[in-house]
Scaffold this active site. Structure first.
Site, PDB file in Angstrom:
ATOM      1  N   HIS A 180      40.755   6.569 -25.938  1.00  0.00           N
ATOM      2  CA  HIS A 180      41.451   6.858 -26.911  1.00  0.00           C
ATOM      3  C   HIS A 180      40.610   6.547 -27.736  1.00  0.00           C
ATOM      4  O   HIS A 180      40.773   5.363 -28.557  1.00  0.00           O
ATOM      5  CB  HIS A 180      42.726   7.212 -27.198  1.00  0.00           C
ATOM      6  CG  HIS A 180      43.012   8.573 -27.812  1.00  0.00           C
ATOM      7  ND1 HIS A 180      42.662   8.790 -29.074  1.00  0.00           N
ATOM      8  CD2 HIS A 180      43.423   9.635 -27.602  1.00  0.00           C
ATOM      9  CE1 HIS A 180      42.940   9.544 -29.733  1.00  0.00           C
ATOM     10  NE2 HIS A 180      43.466  10.012 -28.644  1.00  0.00           N
TER      11      HIS A 180
ATOM     12  N   ASP B 287      47.717  11.824 -21.961  1.00  0.00           N
ATOM     13  CA  ASP B 287      47.924  12.076 -20.508  1.00  0.00           C
ATOM     14  C   ASP B 287      48.039  11.583 -19.561  1.00  0.00           C
ATOM     15  O   ASP B 287      47.980  11.720 -17.875  1.00  0.00           O
ATOM     16  CB  ASP B 287      46.791  12.777 -19.892  1.00  0.00           C
ATOM     17  CG  ASP B 287      45.904  13.800 -21.063  1.00  0.00           C
ATOM     18  OD1 ASP B 287      46.513  14.335 -21.376  1.00  0.00           O
ATOM     19  OD2 ASP B 287      44.525  14.060 -21.346  1.00  0.00           O
TER      20      ASP B 287
HETATM   21  N1  ACO Z   1      38.305   3.636 -18.138  1.00  0.00           N
HETATM   22  C1  ACO Z   1      36.895   2.856 -17.945  1.00  0.00           C
HETATM   23  N2  ACO Z   1      36.241   2.393 -19.090  1.00  0.00           N
HETATM   24  C2  ACO Z   1      36.871   3.561 -19.945  1.00  0.00           C
HETATM   25  C3  ACO Z   1      37.982   4.403 -20.170  1.00  0.00           C
HETATM   26  C4  ACO Z   1      38.619   4.221 -19.341  1.00  0.00           C
HETATM   27  N3  ACO Z   1      39.598   5.436 -19.115  1.00  0.00           N
HETATM   28  N4  ACO Z   1      37.564   4.648 -21.144  1.00  0.00           N
HETATM   29  C5  ACO Z   1      36.679   4.072 -22.068  1.00  0.00           C
HETATM   30  N5  ACO Z   1      35.999   3.414 -21.841  1.00  0.00           N
HETATM   31  C6  ACO Z   1      35.170   2.204 -21.445  1.00  0.00           C
HETATM   32  C7  ACO Z   1      33.740   3.482 -21.698  1.00  0.00           C
HETATM   33  O1  ACO Z   1      33.651   3.108 -20.065  1.00  0.00           O
HETATM   34  C8  ACO Z   1      32.907   2.611 -22.439  1.00  0.00           C
HETATM   35  O2  ACO Z   1      32.222   0.903 -21.529  1.00  0.00           O
HETATM   36  P1  ACO Z   1      31.046   0.484 -22.574  1.00  0.00           P
HETATM   37  O3  ACO Z   1      31.527   0.172 -23.309  1.00  0.00           O
HETATM   38  O4  ACO Z   1      31.249  -0.843 -21.460  1.00  0.00           O
HETATM   39  O5  ACO Z   1      30.106   0.899 -21.939  1.00  0.00           O
HETATM   40  C9  ACO Z   1      33.834   2.287 -23.964  1.00  0.00           C
HETATM   41  O6  ACO Z   1      34.836   2.264 -23.225  1.00  0.00           O
HETATM   42  C10 ACO Z   1      33.736   3.187 -25.109  1.00  0.00           C
HETATM   43  O7  ACO Z   1      33.633   4.424 -24.289  1.00  0.00           O
HETATM   44  P2  ACO Z   1      33.386   5.792 -24.539  1.00  0.00           P
HETATM   45  O8  ACO Z   1      33.973   6.403 -23.310  1.00  0.00           O
HETATM   46  O9  ACO Z   1      32.324   5.898 -25.319  1.00  0.00           O
HETATM   47  O10 ACO Z   1      34.900   5.931 -25.294  1.00  0.00           O
HETATM   48  P3  ACO Z   1      35.472   7.123 -26.529  1.00  0.00           P
HETATM   49  O11 ACO Z   1      36.281   6.792 -27.705  1.00  0.00           O
HETATM   50  O12 ACO Z   1      33.543   8.358 -27.049  1.00  0.00           O
HETATM   51  O13 ACO Z   1      36.100   8.116 -25.119  1.00  0.00           O
HETATM   52  C11 ACO Z   1      37.528   8.962 -24.021  1.00  0.00           C
HETATM   53  C12 ACO Z   1      37.421   8.424 -25.678  1.00  0.00           C
HETATM   54  C13 ACO Z   1      36.951  10.002 -23.422  1.00  0.00           C
HETATM   55  C14 ACO Z   1      39.348   9.246 -24.135  1.00  0.00           C
HETATM   56  C15 ACO Z   1      37.522   8.078 -22.966  1.00  0.00           C
HETATM   57  O14 ACO Z   1      38.179   6.847 -23.216  1.00  0.00           O
HETATM   58  C16 ACO Z   1      37.437   8.635 -21.826  1.00  0.00           C
HETATM   59  O15 ACO Z   1      36.801   9.278 -21.247  1.00  0.00           O
HETATM   60  N6  ACO Z   1      38.978   8.542 -21.005  1.00  0.00           N
HETATM   61  C17 ACO Z   1      39.765   8.798 -19.369  1.00  0.00           C
HETATM   62  C18 ACO Z   1      39.266  10.692 -20.140  1.00  0.00           C
HETATM   63  C19 ACO Z   1      40.930  10.494 -20.144  1.00  0.00           C
HETATM   64  O16 ACO Z   1      42.388  10.130 -20.102  1.00  0.00           O
HETATM   65  N7  ACO Z   1      40.747  11.785 -21.337  1.00  0.00           N
HETATM   66  C20 ACO Z   1      41.850  12.281 -22.403  1.00  0.00           C
HETATM   67  C21 ACO Z   1      41.754  11.858 -24.158  1.00  0.00           C
HETATM   68  S1  ACO Z   1      43.113  11.821 -25.231  1.00  0.00           S
HETATM   69  C22 ACO Z   1      43.369  13.846 -25.112  1.00  0.00           C
HETATM   70  O17 ACO Z   1      42.594  14.025 -24.821  1.00  0.00           O
HETATM   71  C23 ACO Z   1      44.361  14.227 -25.163  1.00  0.00           C
END
Ligand code: ACO
Length: 397
Positions: free
Chosen positions: A274, A328
């Site tokens: 998140h 979620d």
């Molecule tokens: N699984 C594995 N790695 C992850 C995850 C995950 N769920 N989430 C983030 N990371 C890692 C990324 O790979 C990245 O790693 P790196 O720096 O080594 O490249 C780092 O953490 C940052 O990730 P971003 O995607 O840039 O983080 P951001 O803050 O932009 O994204 C998000 C947040 C979109 C929620 C992300 O965590 C994600 O895609 N999660 C999975 C989808 C999800 O569950 N969405 C629901 C969110 S809650 C809601 O909206 C109601």
């Protein structure tokens, strides 16, 4: 008519020309609706901890709090509940329109279209009139669940079930969906889920709602744009993908290898991570408790053990990066036990989040300035148009 945000000089961000992809850490508005402490896993609505609201409040009372700023008096709550109850029905024209939607279409698309269509019926854009605002709030909170349930039946070739005036908000939704009066515990747990999902500051769909609101368009367009944004798998759509992922893993023993494989292939674990939290999302902890309450009463979902194993295994590999279960992760397991089909999980999220969107709509109108961020142009600086016969044959030359 509206106070402009230009006049609010305190704490104005000065991002300069620096590019901030995803606007991470960029304040774009002031808000008194919800506060998140992502390092300590704390979430409050109008100052009230989410745990207290989820334990003691109702979804309609929480909506009132979010939208109007304070908990209602007993009389205000009674009137609000009654008004919502009176506006639950949707026009036969909306139902007929839904009958023309493809049955294979995603219910979020059906909801986005039907929410937008309400603007055709209540098109007076009197957003400086408190009565218009009140009526729009009541209509949207009342009608969105009816439209979600209606599409579910229509796509199965059945007629929508009319709301029942003797049932409270959440019990009525479950009834319209299943044609069965729900067990009171199931209805209460569903209501608590709605409280948990009702608001979460400037997430993508709420930002979308505020951008749309800032143009001074009608509230139905505001909600429709937010529904479209919520649908994506990186936002509200993740709750569907979590169940698919748990089923793919299949058993708790396979959680470790799934995780290792996903991490080494840079695949995201759905329901984890998140932008705001560096610890477990407080809503995920409460939802996990609700799932356990449901399982104790109605029998366990075997995917729950897979989810717990995945969370345990991920604590070492993802926890070190501040990536923990989000809202979620456990919500799908709760909804599934309540008999809600998987592709309705995100529409159910929308039923709840409409309260937050409407609170932000009102707040935006109170201090409006149209959103118009800037960009850093990376295209060709300047070119001269040529007639088609004078252009080279290869593209880009
Ligand atoms: N699984 C594995 N790695 C992850 C995850 C995950 N769920 N989430 C983030 N990371 C890692 C990324 O790979 C990245 O790693 P790196 O720096 O080594 O490249 C780092 O953490 C940052 O990730 P971003 O995607 O840039 O983080 P951001 O803050 O932009 O994204 C998000 C947040 C979109 C929620 C992300 O965590 C994600 O895609 N999660 C999975 C989808 C999800 O569950 N969405 C629901 C969110 S809650 C809601 O909206 C109601």
């Amino acid at each position: 008519m509206f106070q402009t945000q230009k006049t609010i000089e305190n704490h104005r961000p000065q991002p300069g020309n620096q590019l901030r992809p995803g606007l991470e850490g960029v304040p774009v508005t002031q808000s008194s609706i919800c506060d998140i402490d992502g390092n300590h896993g704390k979430l409050t609505y109008r100052g009230y901890p989410i745990s207290e609201l989820a334990a003691h409040s109702s979804f309609l009372e929480t909506s009132y709090l979010l939208i109007w700023g304070n908990l209602p008096t007993a009389e205000e709550l009674k009137v609000f509940e009654k008004e919502v109850q009176m506006h639950r029905r949707v026009s036969f024209r909306v139902r007929d329109m839904m009958k023309c939607f493809p049955a294979t279409g995603h219910p979020m698309d059906a909801l986005q279209s039907s929410a937008a269509s309400l603007g055709l019926f209540y098109s007076r854009r009197a957003i400086d009139n408190p009565q218009y605002i009140y009526d729009a709030v009541v209509r949207l909170i009342a009608k969105i669940p009816t439209m979600v349930a209606a599409f579910q039946l229509i796509r199965k070739g059945q007629d929508p079930i009319q709301p029942r005036d003797d049932l409270a908000y959440s019990a009525n939704f479950l009834y319209m969906l299943t044609d069965r009066e729900p067990d009171p515990l199931a209805a209460r747990i569903f209501d608590r889920c709605l409280i948990l999902h009702a608001e979460h500051s400037l997430n993508a769909s709420t930002f979308s709602a505020r951008v749309t609101a800032s143009t001074l368009t009608d509230p139905y367009a505001v909600v429709a744009s937010a529904v479209g944004t919520l649908a994506g798998p990186l936002h509200g759509g993740a709750n569907e993908d979590v169940i698919a992922m748990l089923e793919e893993i299949g058993s708790p023993e396979k959680a470790r290898s799934y995780l290792d494989e996903a991490i080494s292939n840079k695949r995201k674990i759905m329901g984890f991570g998140h932008r705001e939290y560096r610890v477990k999302d407080p809503r995920a902890s409460i939802l996990q408790g609700l799932a356990e309450e449901l399982f104790a009463r109605f029998g366990k979902d075997e995917m729950y053990d897979v989810a717990k194993a995945l969370e345990e295994e991920a604590a070492t590999s993802l926890g070190s990066k501040g990536i923990y279960p989000n809202v979620d992760f456990y919500s799908g397991l709760v909804y599934r036990k309540l008999g809600i089909p998987r592709d309705l999980f995100t529409p159910v999220f929308a039923i709840s989040r409409v309260a937050g969107w409407l609170a932000h709509w009102r707040e935006q109108l109170g201090a409006n300035r149209i959103f118009r961020p800037s960009q850093i142009y990376t295209g060709v600086p300047s070119r001269t148009w040529k007639a088609v016969e004078d252009r080279p044959t290869s593209i880009g030359a």
